[in-house]
Every structure is written in C-alpha cells, then in structure tokens.
Enzyme design. Structure first.
Site, mmCIF file in Angstrom:
data_model
loop_
_atom_site.group_PDB
_atom_site.id
_atom_site.type_symbol
_atom_site.label_atom_id
_atom_site.label_comp_id
_atom_site.label_asym_id
_atom_site.label_seq_id
_atom_site.Cartn_x
_atom_site.Cartn_y
_atom_site.Cartn_z
ATOM 1 N N GLY A 14 0.789 -1.226 0.000
ATOM 2 C CA GLY A 14 0.000 0.000 0.000
ATOM 3 C C GLY A 14 0.820 1.273 0.000
ATOM 4 N N LYS A 15 2.049 1.202 -0.510
ATOM 5 C CA LYS A 15 2.914 2.385 -0.543
ATOM 6 C C LYS A 15 2.255 3.557 -1.265
ATOM 7 C CE LYS A 15 6.355 0.520 -2.706
ATOM 8 N NZ LYS A 15 5.706 -0.788 -2.899
ATOM 9 N N THR A 16 1.705 3.282 -2.436
ATOM 10 C CA THR A 16 1.130 4.358 -3.238
ATOM 11 C C THR A 16 -0.101 4.952 -2.578
ATOM 12 O OG1 THR A 16 1.959 3.324 -5.272
ATOM 13 C CG2 THR A 16 0.236 4.985 -5.505
ATOM 14 N N LYS A 37 8.331 8.370 -8.681
ATOM 15 C CA LYS A 37 8.475 6.917 -8.593
ATOM 16 C C LYS A 37 9.502 6.563 -9.647
ATOM 17 C CE LYS A 37 5.864 2.573 -8.460
ATOM 18 N NZ LYS A 37 6.223 2.228 -7.076
ATOM 19 N N ASP A 54 0.269 3.504 -10.470
ATOM 20 C CA ASP A 54 0.751 4.106 -9.232
ATOM 21 C C ASP A 54 1.392 5.467 -9.502
ATOM 22 O OD1 ASP A 54 -0.121 1.898 -7.873
ATOM 23 O OD2 ASP A 54 1.850 0.986 -7.659
ATOM 24 N N GLY A 117 9.549 3.952 -3.624
ATOM 25 C CA GLY A 117 10.297 2.829 -4.145
ATOM 26 C C GLY A 117 9.395 1.829 -4.854
ATOM 27 N N GLY A 119 8.229 -2.266 -4.466
ATOM 28 C CA GLY A 119 8.325 -3.442 -3.603
ATOM 29 C C GLY A 119 8.873 -3.073 -2.241
ATOM 30 N N PRO A 205 -7.386 2.078 7.470
ATOM 31 C CA PRO A 205 -8.276 0.924 7.318
ATOM 32 C C PRO A 205 -8.333 0.450 5.876
ATOM 33 C CG PRO A 205 -9.573 2.920 7.433
ATOM 34 C CD PRO A 205 -8.150 3.332 7.691
#
Length: 233
Positions: A14-16, A37, A54, A117, A119, A205
């Site tokens: 859930g980085k993006t 990115k 993303d 980044g 991954g 959440p």
C-alpha cells in the site's frame, strides 16, 4: 523543504495509497507537493507511452506541474522485478541514473516531496545494487508502509532493522490494513507499535478504492514535518 523515501514491507503493502494520502494531506495544509516513482514495472502502453497506475496516482497529487516522464522516468511493461524488466528491455538501471532523475524533482523545491520505491527495501536494481542504495545516495529519511496481514510483524521488524543498519533514519511507519479479515488485527498493530523504533504515522483501514482524500484523515503529517531534514549527498 521536506522529502522522504517511501518503502514497504512487501509488494502490495500500500505504498502508493499511503503516499497519495500524505501528499493530499500536505496539499490540504497549504504545502506545495511533488512526487517521483523512479522505476515502475507493470506499465500499460498508451498513445503517450508506457504508463503506470501508481505513478499516475502520485502525479495527480502533485501541486507542481510535473510531466509523467519526470514522475516516472523508468517505466517497464511486464509486472516483474525491476532488474529483470530492465534486463529484458535492455535498459541500464542503476543508482547513478535514478539519483539524477530524483534530484531533478527534489530541485523543484516543493514543500513536501515523496520518493516512492518499488516493492520492499532490498529490491534489486541490477546485479550489484538495490533500490535501498538509491535511498542511501539521496540520504532521505524513510517512511515504512506496513501491509497489515498475517506475517507482517516479521516483515516490518526486519525491514526496520535493515533501514537503520544502512544508516538512514526511520521517520515513521504506517499500519495499512490490506487484509480486512486478518485475525487479531488490533493486537498485531499493538505489537508493531511496541516494537518498531519509530512513531506510528497512522492506521489506515482497508478501503476499496483507496481514495487519497478519504485516507488522508488517518495520517499524521505533523510528525513528518517536524522530522529533521537531511542534506542529499
């Protein structure tokens, strides 16, 4: 100017979603925003060229007008590890090339900039370099996005250990619920909070779709703004 490197405990942590929500919250606070990115795989070919969902989401949360090629300078079609995608495309992918691209975004001077980044922390770029080496070259504090699901405690603690062992500060971490049916959800997050050596920036959440405006209210921007700045080497 504040800038951070966003990494995750794994792919699809859930980085993006978190990065976009942080950028959105910064914009709400009246800060100028930028994002990059540097490398993305799993891109779709369009009339304008390869595009990554993303990277497009990050671009949409930038208050500065950044062309797509600046937000995502290295785009690859197959949804595979970046070093393998670069090999197949016969593209040289390394820290030097990525550092130049990222610094061009940092030079824009936005109040709040995120470098996302791909991954996790130790994703390879080539035979000898990892994406973590880019964060080291930039000297940026790190935000760790923990994809909360079974096994996340081990992944999070190991990632935090690696970040700190590499000599970078862990500015904070975000508990991002990616499995709403995970057993003992609250207890897992409590364990993470007790053992991770950095402030929790929020508990996000599960949400589908993960709209930045909706998720922003769960995140603590003030703690990041108070983080001491580091000079890029």
């Amino acid at each position: 100017m504040k800038a951070f490197f966003v990494t995750g405990t794994d792919t699809d942590a859930g980085k993006t979603s978190v990065a976009c929500a942080l950028l959105h919250k910064a914009r709400q606070a009246g800060l100028s925003t930028a994002a990059v990115k540097p490398v993305a795989s799993g891109c779709v070919r369009t009339e304008a060229g390869l595009r990554n969902a993303d990277a497009l989401a990050l671009q949409a949360e930038c208050s500065l007008a950044l062309p797509y090629e600046v937000v995502n300078p290295f785009a690859f079609s197959p949804a595979i590890a970046p070093h393998l995608a670069a090999e197949e495309a016969e593209v040289s992918l390394g820290v030097d090339e990525l550092t130049i691209s990222v610094r061009s975004v940092l030079a824009q001077g936005a109040d709040f900039t995120l470098v996302e980044g791909a991954g996790g922390w130790r994703v390879p770029l080539n035979a000898t370099e990892n994406l973590s080496d880019l964060a080291l070259a930039l000297g940026l504090p790190v935000i760790l996005v923990v994809g909360v699901r079974l096994g996340c405690i081990n992944h999070a603690l190991l990632s935090a250990e690696a970040i700190l062992a590499d000599g970078l500060p862990l500015a904070g971490w975000v508990a991002n619920v990616v499995d709403p049916h995970a057993a003992r959800l609250a207890q897992n997050i409590e364990t993470l909070a007790a053992r991770l050596p950095a402030p929790c920036l929020g508990q996000v959440p599960w949400s589908q779709p993960p709209a930045p405006a909706a998720l922003a209210r769960y995140l603590d921007l003030a703690t990041l703004i108070q983080t001491p700045s580091r000079t890029c080497s």
